[in-house]
Design a protein around this motif. Structure first.
Motif, PDB file in Angstrom:
ATOM      1  N   ARG A  64      -7.323  -0.576  -7.339  1.00 36.48           N
ATOM      2  CA  ARG A  64      -6.615   0.104  -6.247  1.00 36.48           C
ATOM      3  C   ARG A  64      -7.518   1.026  -5.425  1.00 36.48           C
ATOM      4  NH1 ARG A  64      -2.085  -2.800  -6.530  1.00 36.48           N
ATOM      5  NH2 ARG A  64      -0.758  -2.411  -8.327  1.00 36.48           N
ATOM      6  N   LYS A 119       0.821  -1.214   0.000  1.00 34.78           N
ATOM      7  CA  LYS A 119       0.000   0.000   0.000  1.00 34.78           C
ATOM      8  C   LYS A 119       0.858   1.268   0.000  1.00 34.78           C
ATOM      9  CE  LYS A 119      -3.981  -0.101   2.130  1.00 34.78           C
ATOM     10  NZ  LYS A 119      -5.321   0.249   1.860  1.00 34.78           N
ATOM     11  N   GLY A 173     -15.278   1.120   4.412  1.00 38.88           N
ATOM     12  CA  GLY A 173     -15.288  -0.072   3.586  1.00 38.88           C
ATOM     13  C   GLY A 173     -15.595   0.193   2.119  1.00 38.88           C
ATOM     14  N   LYS A 192     -12.757  -0.972  -0.247  1.00 39.46           N
ATOM     15  CA  LYS A 192     -12.717  -2.437  -0.346  1.00 39.46           C
ATOM     16  C   LYS A 192     -13.879  -2.945  -1.190  1.00 39.46           C
ATOM     17  CE  LYS A 192     -11.602  -6.400   2.444  1.00 39.46           C
ATOM     18  NZ  LYS A 192     -10.376  -6.634   1.720  1.00 39.46           N
ATOM     19  N   THR A 203     -13.247  -2.553  -4.767  1.00 41.73           N
ATOM     20  CA  THR A 203     -12.109  -3.338  -5.240  1.00 41.73           C
ATOM     21  C   THR A 203     -12.446  -4.817  -5.373  1.00 41.73           C
ATOM     22  OG1 THR A 203     -10.578  -1.777  -4.209  1.00 41.73           O
ATOM     23  CG2 THR A 203      -9.698  -3.926  -4.770  1.00 41.73           C
ATOM     24  N   ASP A 204     -13.232  -5.327  -4.431  1.00 44.74           N
ATOM     25  CA  ASP A 204     -13.485  -6.777  -4.466  1.00 44.74           C
ATOM     26  C   ASP A 204     -14.625  -7.137  -5.417  1.00 44.74           C
ATOM     27  OD1 ASP A 204     -15.900  -6.404  -3.126  1.00 44.74           O
ATOM     28  OD2 ASP A 204     -15.122  -6.980  -1.179  1.00 44.74           O
ATOM     29  N   ASP A 229      -9.121   0.494  -2.810  1.00 45.65           N
ATOM     30  CA  ASP A 229      -8.872   0.316  -1.383  1.00 45.65           C
ATOM     31  C   ASP A 229      -7.610   1.071  -0.948  1.00 45.65           C
ATOM     32  OD1 ASP A 229      -9.664  -0.685   1.087  1.00 45.65           O
ATOM     33  OD2 ASP A 229      -8.422  -2.477   0.895  1.00 45.65           O
ATOM     34  N   ASP A 230      -6.803   1.491  -1.907  1.00 46.26           N
ATOM     35  CA  ASP A 230      -5.572   2.235  -1.622  1.00 46.26           C
ATOM     36  C   ASP A 230      -5.767   3.739  -1.775  1.00 46.26           C
ATOM     37  OD1 ASP A 230      -4.120  -0.193  -1.296  1.00 46.26           O
ATOM     38  OD2 ASP A 230      -3.915  -0.349  -3.472  1.00 46.26           O
TER      39      ASP A 230
END
Length: 180
Positions: free
Chosen positions: A87, A5, A45, A48, A51-52, A89-90
């Motif tokens: 990215r 990260k 969240g 995330k 991203t997922d 989540d980054d």
């Protein structure tokens, strides 16, 4: 090989910073990113989730449309690129690193002052001015915290530096000299 990260944040933020500095858009982009950061803070969240694989692509696209709706081309491109490369989540780490680069460019240092009692705005301002002179920077922005275990005095912490003027530390130093 996947990147951590920190490495991702440094690469993306540096690229963005270089582009917006060249266009004299640092402050505007920083303000926009502050708003994006707030959205992510308010919706824990979110990165995330984007991203997922939990959300369908059309659901992700509608969220992305909201995030980029009023964004400048620089912020919009950053968000789209982060999304395209998985990215999201980054993104908050990228924003934090961008802010660090902005501070460094403006010769601004952010620090935390820990004291035994709450400090007045006047005390904080004077402390920030003195600390800025000591560090040879244009400005120090202090975040204040109270910790009565230090008895008195203050501790100032910033990136890798700790200036400890607490009475507890002074007592410990005297104790060490007496003992050994």
């Amino acid at each position: 090989m996947s990147l951590d990260k920190t490495t991702i944040a440094k690469r993306y933020s540096k690229a963005l910073f270089d582009v917006v500095a060249e266009q004299n858009q640092i402050d505007q982009v920083r303000d926009e990113l502050k708003q994006i950061q707030q959205i992510f803070d308010d919706n824990e969240g979110l990165g995330k989730m984007l991203t997922d694989k939990g959300l369908k692509d059309d659901q992700k696209r509608s969220i992305m449309a909201l995030l980029t709706k009023d964004a400048s081309k620089y912020v919009g491109n950053l968000i789209k690129m982060a999304f395209d490369y998985g990215r999201m989540d980054d993104l908050t780490a990228i924003i934090a690193e961008f802010n660090r680069l902005c501070d460094a460019d403006a010769s601004v240092v952010r620090a935390k002052v820990i004291s035994a009692i709450p400090l007045s705005d006047e005390q904080l301002q004077k402390m920030a001015e003195n600390f800025a002179k000591r560090l040879k920077v244009s400005k120090v922005i202090l975040d204040s915290e109270v910790d009565n275990s230090i008895i008195g005095g203050a501790i100032i912490k910033t990136d890798g530096l700790i200036y400890d003027g607490s009475i507890q530390t002074q007592i410990n130093q005297i104790r060490q000299r007496l003992v050994g």
